[in-house]
Design an enzyme around this catalytic site. Structure first.
Site, PDB file in Angstrom:
ATOM      1  N   CYS A   1      -2.422   8.096   4.532  1.00  0.00           N
ATOM      2  CA  CYS A   1      -2.624   7.642   3.202  1.00  0.00           C
ATOM      3  C   CYS A   1      -3.910   8.202   2.618  1.00  0.00           C
ATOM      4  CB  CYS A   1      -2.638   6.313   3.179  1.00  0.00           C
ATOM      5  SG  CYS A   1      -3.116   5.329   4.962  1.00  0.00           S
TER       6      CYS A   1
ATOM      7  N   GLU B   1       1.000  -1.462   0.027  1.00  0.00           N
ATOM      8  CA  GLU B   1      -0.029   0.022   0.071  1.00  0.00           C
ATOM      9  C   GLU B   1       0.945   1.358   0.088  1.00  0.00           C
ATOM     10  OE1 GLU B   1      -2.030   1.560   3.341  1.00  0.00           O
ATOM     11  OE2 GLU B   1      -1.734   2.823   2.172  1.00  0.00           O
TER      12      GLU B   1
END
Ligand code: NAP
Length: 521
Positions: free
Chosen positions: A302, A265
């Site tokens: 994120c 990720e």
């Protein structure tokens, strides 16, 4: 708890073999005691062998035993939450109260996965009974379940020092799947990592499981991470961090004699599109909400909304004014590490070099590692010519992107790389345009949000935290939410087995009472 700084390999306390480090308090730029050990290839080999030895036992624990183990981890995390949050605050500069919430979220994730394990749906049981009289040839009995993929390595993230770190969702979902786990702790928060690792290790001991179910290692350079990815006994890897780091590890794993999956990720700017009617009706409110979310965690998230796209017109100045106010009021706050702080400054330079103009800055930094907030702006045509403008700058900066019409808005949407999330702000009168934007976004993102912001993240069954590259290396999976367990599972078919030899979940009388498909029904 007295921190030892040792590597925790199974039940063993392993001292430094490759030097030591101290944690850094980014708020003061001072080092904090004690020394934390670095290991190398030998320690990875020790942890991998223990993880492999423990695998057959742990992956065959009953669902009830495994769920109880996950709940023990949650209870052990609860018990250390005050000292964990205090230590994590010292090592990250993030507010202690927020970190208490993060610890609670981490414990909740383990409880949620205990529930997933007990319900057994993740096994995806399927039975196609024998058809001895089928023409032109008989069918044997086929039974499928999902099993754990093998020992896995988790690279802890830097930015959420608990819920994406040693006791984060990757570890919870891997243990729920029945995988044994080696965590590569992030050097940004070694003390918080040790507290979490001890809570997990205590639960391994309390459950009477083999010691190799869980280990935590740490290293001073890339060699420890490379050794983990290369180790032949490791069968999958998860990673949260930079695109550069994630792709280096991904490519390395594909070059192994036996390539393994690496679920990374990495990076996302989470584009936010304000459609014209919403801009006219709520420009100021959306601008303020966007800037507020952009600043959470000093922009080190994120899901930080980093780029806001709006068509010039009614409401645009109200939107811009609200963003300016929120950003100019923002205090400079410490960033997580010197490396992340330096990357933020050079990322801002790159945005300026690519043609973005400064709109406003927050309060000036008064200490070494503080990140000063920044709002920049650019027009749509520039972004179409300069893809670098659509790359993530990790930190408290946002880009306001003014497009001239709907066609340019669609062109800009098409120019984005893969994203974790995208957001649409709309009113009823915007639905026609939204229908055109939607297919463009569906191809580029793992999650689309309407009239809210993507952050904070839910941990639920319908959560996707992933997306097309470079948001992740495999858009078929999520790194957050209950289906994140699927990264650590693989299907296996048992064909023609006597009932007594089948896994319990697949036996004729369904002794565990689990949901199963029979002949596809
Ligand atoms: P990172 O530099 O990618 O490091 C993440 C982890 O992977 C660390 O444990 C690191 O070990 C290890 N690693 C990185 N490259 C490696 C390699 N080539 N070989 C072996 N191990 C490797 O990420 P970070 O430290 O968290 O922060 C740096 C940047 O990552 C940020 O500026 C930001 O751009 C990005 N980031 C993005 C997200 C997101 O969710 N989008 C989250 C966090 C960070 P070492 O520390 O020992 O190098």
């Amino acid at each position: 708890m007295k921190l030892t700084g040792n590597l925790l390999i199974g039940a063993k306390e392993v001292p430094a073999s490759e030097g030591t480090m101290k944690a850094l308090n980014p708020a003061t730029n001072q080092l904090i005691e004690p020394d934390f050990a670095f290991g190398g290839g030998a320690q990875v080999d020790m942890a991998a062998n223990l993880a492999d030895e423990a695998f057959d036992h742990y992956s065959h624990t009953s669902l009830a035993e495994r769920a109880a183990f996950l709940e023990r981890i949650a209870a052990n995390l609860d018990a250390v939450t005050p000292e964990l949050a205090a230590r994590a605050a010292l090592e990250t500069g993030l507010p202690e109260a927020q970190l208490q919430g993060e610890a609670a979220k981490a414990a909740t994730q383990f409880r949620q996965f205990a529930d997933v394990v007990r319900k057994g749906r993740f096994l995806q049981l399927a039975i196609d009974p024998a058809q001895p009289d089928r023409q032109p040839r008989p069918r044997m009995d086929h039974r499928l379940q999902k099993i754990a993929i093998g020992p896995v390595t988790v690279f802890g993230a830097s930015n959420f020092p608990i819920s994406y770190s040693v006791a984060g969702g990757d570890v919870a979902s891997a243990l729920a799947a029945g995988a044994t786990v080696i965590v590569k702790a992030h050097n940004a928060h070694p003390g918080a990592s040790e507290i979490q690792a001890r809570a997990i290790r205590k639960a391994v001991q309390e459950s009477g499981f083999p010691e190799g179910v869980f280990s935590m290692v740490r290293g001073g350079d890339n060699t420890i991470g490379e050794a983990l990815v290369d180790h032949p006994l490791i069968k999958a890897v998860t990673f949260t961090g930079s695109e550069q780091g994630g792709m280096a590890l991904y490519r390395r794993a594909q070059r192994r004699p036996d390539p393994i999956p690496v679920f990374t990720e990495m990076t996302s700017v989470n584009p936010t599109f304000i459609l014209p009617q919403a801009l006219a009706a709520r420009g100021a409110q959306i601008g303020d909400g966007f800037a507020e979310r952009m600043l959470v965690n000093v922009g080190q998230a994120c899901l930080k909304p980093a780029i806001l796209i709006a068509i010039e017109g009614t409401g645009f100045e109200a939107l811009r004014g609200a963003m300016i106010k929120r950003v100019s009021d923002a205090p400079a706050r410490p960033m997580l590490t010197p490396g992340i702080h330096a990357a933020y400054l050079s990322g801002l330079d790159q945005l300026h070099s690519a043609g973005a103009k400064a709109v406003v800055e927050g309060s000036v930094a008064t200490a070494d590692l503080q990140g000063q907030s920044a709002l920049l702006e650019v027009d749509g045509q520039r972004v179409l010519n300069e893809p670098a403008l659509a790359h993530e700058v990790f930190g408290p900066a946002a880009l306001l992107l003014k497009v001239k019409d709907e066609a340019e808005l669609l062109a800009v949407a098409r120019a984005f790389r893969g994203q974790l999330s995208a957001t649409l702000h709309l009113e009823d009168g915007d639905l026609e345009l939204a229908r055109h934007v939607l297919p463009v976004l569906e191809r580029r993102t793992g999650r689309i949000v309407v009239n809210a912001f993507a952050h904070p993240q839910e941990v639920s069954f319908a959560t996707i935290h992933g997306g097309p590259f470079p948001a992740s290396s495999d858009s078929r999976f999520t790194s957050v939410g209950m289906t994140s367990i699927e990264r650590f599972l693989r299907p296996i078919t048992y064909q023609g087995f006597p009932d007594a030899l089948l896994p319990e979940a697949l036996r004729d009388l369904n002794p565990l009472g689990l949901p199963r498909s029979v002949d596809g029904q």
